[in-house]
Design a protein around this motif. Structure first.
Motif, PDB file in Angstrom:
ATOM      1  N   ILE A 136       0.312  24.904   5.820  1.00  0.00           N
ATOM      2  CA  ILE A 136      -0.972  24.369   5.343  1.00  0.00           C
ATOM      3  C   ILE A 136      -0.693  23.414   4.191  1.00  0.00           C
ATOM      4  O   ILE A 136       0.024  23.764   3.241  1.00  0.00           O
ATOM      5  CB  ILE A 136      -1.910  25.494   4.885  1.00  0.00           C
ATOM      6  N   ALA A 137      -1.245  22.231   4.253  1.00  0.00           N
ATOM      7  CA  ALA A 137      -1.093  21.230   3.197  1.00  0.00           C
ATOM      8  C   ALA A 137      -2.425  21.021   2.500  1.00  0.00           C
ATOM      9  O   ALA A 137      -3.491  21.344   3.039  1.00  0.00           O
ATOM     10  CB  ALA A 137      -0.598  19.904   3.777  1.00  0.00           C
ATOM     11  N   ILE A 138      -2.360  20.497   1.297  1.00  0.00           N
ATOM     12  CA  ILE A 138      -3.566  20.002   0.623  1.00  0.00           C
ATOM     13  C   ILE A 138      -3.636  18.509   0.908  1.00  0.00           C
ATOM     14  O   ILE A 138      -2.776  17.743   0.472  1.00  0.00           O
ATOM     15  CB  ILE A 138      -3.507  20.256  -0.890  1.00  0.00           C
ATOM     16  N   GLY A 139      -4.649  18.112   1.673  1.00  0.00           N
ATOM     17  CA  GLY A 139      -4.765  16.714   2.065  1.00  0.00           C
ATOM     18  C   GLY A 139      -6.019  16.070   1.509  1.00  0.00           C
ATOM     19  O   GLY A 139      -6.963  16.764   1.096  1.00  0.00           O
ATOM     20  N   ASP A 140      -6.028  14.752   1.481  1.00  0.00           N
ATOM     21  CA  ASP A 140      -7.219  14.005   1.098  1.00  0.00           C
ATOM     22  C   ASP A 140      -8.171  13.960   2.291  1.00  0.00           C
ATOM     23  O   ASP A 140      -7.766  13.579   3.392  1.00  0.00           O
ATOM     24  CB  ASP A 140      -6.834  12.595   0.650  1.00  0.00           C
ATOM     25  N   VAL A 141      -9.421  14.340   2.074  1.00  0.00           N
ATOM     26  CA  VAL A 141     -10.384  14.457   3.172  1.00  0.00           C
ATOM     27  C   VAL A 141     -10.601  13.112   3.862  1.00  0.00           C
ATOM     28  O   VAL A 141     -10.684  13.039   5.091  1.00  0.00           O
ATOM     29  CB  VAL A 141     -11.714  15.029   2.651  1.00  0.00           C
ATOM     30  N   GLU A 142     -10.666  12.034   3.094  1.00  0.00           N
ATOM     31  CA  GLU A 142     -10.897  10.715   3.691  1.00  0.00           C
ATOM     32  C   GLU A 142      -9.682  10.266   4.501  1.00  0.00           C
ATOM     33  O   GLU A 142      -9.825   9.777   5.622  1.00  0.00           O
ATOM     34  CB  GLU A 142     -11.203   9.694   2.600  1.00  0.00           C
ATOM     35  N   LEU A 143      -8.486  10.450   3.964  1.00  0.00           N
ATOM     36  CA  LEU A 143      -7.287  10.040   4.682  1.00  0.00           C
ATOM     37  C   LEU A 143      -7.069  10.881   5.932  1.00  0.00           C
ATOM     38  O   LEU A 143      -6.487  10.407   6.907  1.00  0.00           O
ATOM     39  CB  LEU A 143      -6.063  10.147   3.776  1.00  0.00           C
ATOM     40  N   ALA A 144      -7.542  12.128   5.915  1.00  0.00           N
ATOM     41  CA  ALA A 144      -7.362  13.015   7.066  1.00  0.00           C
ATOM     42  C   ALA A 144      -8.521  12.949   8.056  1.00  0.00           C
ATOM     43  O   ALA A 144      -8.515  13.669   9.057  1.00  0.00           O
ATOM     44  CB  ALA A 144      -7.193  14.455   6.575  1.00  0.00           C
ATOM     45  N   ARG A 145      -9.486  12.084   7.812  1.00  0.00           N
ATOM     46  CA  ARG A 145     -10.715  12.079   8.614  1.00  0.00           C
ATOM     47  C   ARG A 145     -10.431  11.889  10.108  1.00  0.00           C
ATOM     48  O   ARG A 145     -11.007  12.595  10.953  1.00  0.00           O
ATOM     49  CB  ARG A 145     -11.659  10.976   8.114  1.00  0.00           C
ATOM     50  N   GLN A 146      -9.564  10.948  10.455  1.00  0.00           N
ATOM     51  CA  GLN A 146      -9.277  10.707  11.876  1.00  0.00           C
ATOM     52  C   GLN A 146      -8.614  11.916  12.525  1.00  0.00           C
ATOM     53  O   GLN A 146      -8.951  12.287  13.649  1.00  0.00           O
ATOM     54  CB  GLN A 146      -8.385   9.475  12.025  1.00  0.00           C
ATOM     55  N   ASP A 147      -7.666  12.543  11.824  1.00  0.00           N
ATOM     56  CA  ASP A 147      -6.989  13.715  12.383  1.00  0.00           C
ATOM     57  C   ASP A 147      -7.936  14.907  12.486  1.00  0.00           C
ATOM     58  O   ASP A 147      -7.832  15.699  13.436  1.00  0.00           O
ATOM     59  CB  ASP A 147      -5.781  14.080  11.516  1.00  0.00           C
ATOM     60  N   ALA A 171       0.836  -1.194   0.000  1.00  0.00           N
ATOM     61  CA  ALA A 171       0.000   0.000   0.000  1.00  0.00           C
ATOM     62  C   ALA A 171       0.875   1.249   0.000  1.00  0.00           C
ATOM     63  O   ALA A 171       1.971   1.231   0.565  1.00  0.00           O
ATOM     64  CB  ALA A 171      -0.933   0.012   1.211  1.00  0.00           C
ATOM     65  N   PRO A 172       0.402   2.337  -0.596  1.00  0.00           N
ATOM     66  CA  PRO A 172       1.149   3.600  -0.504  1.00  0.00           C
ATOM     67  C   PRO A 172       1.272   4.043   0.948  1.00  0.00           C
ATOM     68  O   PRO A 172       0.357   3.836   1.752  1.00  0.00           O
ATOM     69  CB  PRO A 172       0.291   4.579  -1.318  1.00  0.00           C
ATOM     70  N   SER A 173       2.389   4.657   1.290  1.00  0.00           N
ATOM     71  CA  SER A 173       2.618   5.061   2.678  1.00  0.00           C
ATOM     72  C   SER A 173       1.563   6.042   3.169  1.00  0.00           C
ATOM     73  O   SER A 173       1.246   6.072   4.357  1.00  0.00           O
ATOM     74  CB  SER A 173       4.012   5.676   2.820  1.00  0.00           C
ATOM     75  N   CYS A 174       0.973   6.834   2.263  1.00  0.00           N
ATOM     76  CA  CYS A 174       0.013   7.850   2.687  1.00  0.00           C
ATOM     77  C   CYS A 174      -1.297   7.259   3.199  1.00  0.00           C
ATOM     78  O   CYS A 174      -2.052   7.951   3.891  1.00  0.00           O
ATOM     79  CB  CYS A 174      -0.266   8.832   1.545  1.00  0.00           C
ATOM     80  N   VAL A 175      -1.607   5.994   2.887  1.00  0.00           N
ATOM     81  CA  VAL A 175      -2.877   5.410   3.350  1.00  0.00           C
ATOM     82  C   VAL A 175      -2.699   4.617   4.652  1.00  0.00           C
ATOM     83  O   VAL A 175      -3.668   4.032   5.139  1.00  0.00           O
ATOM     84  CB  VAL A 175      -3.517   4.493   2.274  1.00  0.00           C
ATOM     85  N   THR A 176      -1.494   4.602   5.199  1.00  0.00           N
ATOM     86  CA  THR A 176      -1.222   3.774   6.376  1.00  0.00           C
ATOM     87  C   THR A 176      -2.131   4.118   7.549  1.00  0.00           C
ATOM     88  O   THR A 176      -2.692   3.225   8.202  1.00  0.00           O
ATOM     89  CB  THR A 176       0.254   3.914   6.802  1.00  0.00           C
ATOM     90  N   SER A 177      -2.291   5.410   7.848  1.00  0.00           N
ATOM     91  CA  SER A 177      -3.118   5.806   8.992  1.00  0.00           C
ATOM     92  C   SER A 177      -4.574   5.420   8.790  1.00  0.00           C
ATOM     93  O   SER A 177      -5.288   5.122   9.757  1.00  0.00           O
ATOM     94  CB  SER A 177      -2.996   7.313   9.234  1.00  0.00           C
ATOM     95  N   TRP A 178      -5.046   5.408   7.541  1.00  0.00           N
ATOM     96  CA  TRP A 178      -6.416   4.990   7.233  1.00  0.00           C
ATOM     97  C   TRP A 178      -6.543   3.470   7.307  1.00  0.00           C
ATOM     98  O   TRP A 178      -7.554   2.935   7.767  1.00  0.00           O
ATOM     99  CB  TRP A 178      -6.785   5.483   5.828  1.00  0.00           C
ATOM    100  N   LEU A 179      -5.487   2.775   6.862  1.00  0.00           N
ATOM    101  CA  LEU A 179      -5.554   1.320   6.716  1.00  0.00           C
ATOM    102  C   LEU A 179      -5.317   0.565   8.013  1.00  0.00           C
ATOM    103  O   LEU A 179      -5.971  -0.464   8.273  1.00  0.00           O
ATOM    104  CB  LEU A 179      -4.532   0.894   5.662  1.00  0.00           C
ATOM    105  N   LEU A 180      -4.389   1.029   8.849  1.00  0.00           N
ATOM    106  CA  LEU A 180      -3.987   0.255  10.021  1.00  0.00           C
ATOM    107  C   LEU A 180      -5.139  -0.099  10.962  1.00  0.00           C
ATOM    108  O   LEU A 180      -5.228  -1.251  11.413  1.00  0.00           O
ATOM    109  CB  LEU A 180      -2.882   0.996  10.786  1.00  0.00           C
ATOM    110  N   PRO A 181      -6.025   0.836  11.331  1.00  0.00           N
ATOM    111  CA  PRO A 181      -7.138   0.436  12.220  1.00  0.00           C
ATOM    112  C   PRO A 181      -7.999  -0.675  11.626  1.00  0.00           C
ATOM    113  O   PRO A 181      -8.469  -1.566  12.352  1.00  0.00           O
ATOM    114  CB  PRO A 181      -7.939   1.736  12.382  1.00  0.00           C
TER     115      PRO A 181
END
Length: 306
Positions: A251-262, A97-107
């Motif tokens: 300020i970053a441009i982030g993916d809303v779904e990947l940033a949902r937990q934060d 998996a891409p490293s950017c989806v790790t926080s979404w995927l791990l739980p």
């Protein structure tokens, strides 16, 4: 009938093709240079073709050698998978998996492991967003693409990418308190503080690529041209840019779904309400010919609640 090459000969060919040097290949295989050279000669005699050009300072693959290399890689990978499948009593799934989806995927993976303790999911995070099942040792992968990966077997859309500015709430609060950011209203500051484009440009913009494509896409959808922050910081991946945003660096441009937990935890806020679909998405992919009940369970788990 031609005698089949041994796995030792094929492994010698792969390592030699990688380093194009008998001495280096011998060190990696923990044998003598002469042993590697003899294995290659034996393989060439069996095939009745030359696989390498011998030069004074090294080797190069012949045309036949270049044709043979991906075929051997595929065969050795399939053999490795077969050995691991038979040798391991516990069912194992290798997931890339891409490293950017790790926080979404791990739980999701942790809850899957608790529900299915007999299945071990081995996660490999990578910067590359694609997969080649014929040469990589993975049973499944999450790919980031603008359309479903057509040649990589069965694929399922997990979610579409939607981009929005994100930053630490502390960054906004400290900037307002210092007087560096003035408000146009005397009413109490809303939570979270909402900024216009001028307000956004007063902060450092964090970019996930040197090309600054995410910010450019977002500005185009906001009908803004010729505007950019005076301070910009570039990162190699999206997760690094968002991590810097959480730490208050800009300020970053982030993916809303990947940033949902934060966002839910208050580590991030959205300082501007506009969100923009990028036209890309994250796909769950597996080889088309694979038949794996454990993999079926994992796919059902990850695809639930889409």
């Amino acid at each position: 009938m031609m005698r089949m090459p041994s796995t030792r000969e094929l492994q010698a060919f792969l390592v030699t093709a990688e380093h194009l040097n008998f001495t280096v290949a011998a060190k990696h295989l923990n044998v003598t240079q002469g042993a590697v050279s003899r294995q290659i000669l034996t393989l060439e005699d069996q095939l009745k073709v030359k696989l390498f050009h011998r030069h004074a300072r090294g080797l190069s693959l012949t045309r036949k050698g270049n044709e043979f290399l991906p075929l051997v890689q595929q065969v050795m990978m399939q053999l490795q998978k077969a050995v691991e499948q038979v040798a391991n009593e516990k069912l194992k799934i290798k997931l890339k998996a891409p490293s950017c989806v790790t926080s979404w995927l791990l739980p999701k993976l942790m809850s899957f492991q608790q529900a299915h303790p007999d299945i071990d999911v081995e996660l490999t995070s990578a910067i590359m967003h694609s997969v080649n099942f014929s040469t990589e040792p993975f049973d499944a992968a999450i790919c980031y693409a603008d359309r479903a990966p057509g040649r990589e077997g069965k694929n399922y859309l997990l979610f579409e990418e939607v981009l929005a500015p994100v930053c630490s709430p502390v960054l906004l609060q400290e900037t307002v308190a210092s007087g560096a950011l003035s408000l146009t209203s005397s009413t109490p500051t809303p939570q979270p503080l909402q900024l216009d484009i001028d307000g956004l440009t007063q902060f450092t913009w964090l970019h996930a690529t040197p090309q600054q494509t995410d910010w450019q896409l977002w500005l185009e959808q906001a009908n803004v041209t010729g505007r950019f922050a005076t301070q910009n910081q570039h990162f190699a991946t999206l997760d690094l840019a968002v991590s810097a945003a959480i730490q208050g660096f800009g300020i970053a441009i982030g993916d809303v779904e990947l940033a949902r937990q934060d966002l839910a935890a208050g580590r991030l806020v959205r300082p501007h309400p506009l969100s923009v679909p990028s036209g890309k998405g994250y796909y769950l992919v597996r080889p088309g010919q694979s038949s794996n009940p454990s993999l079926d369970l994992l796919f059902d788990w990850l695809l639930a609640g889409r």
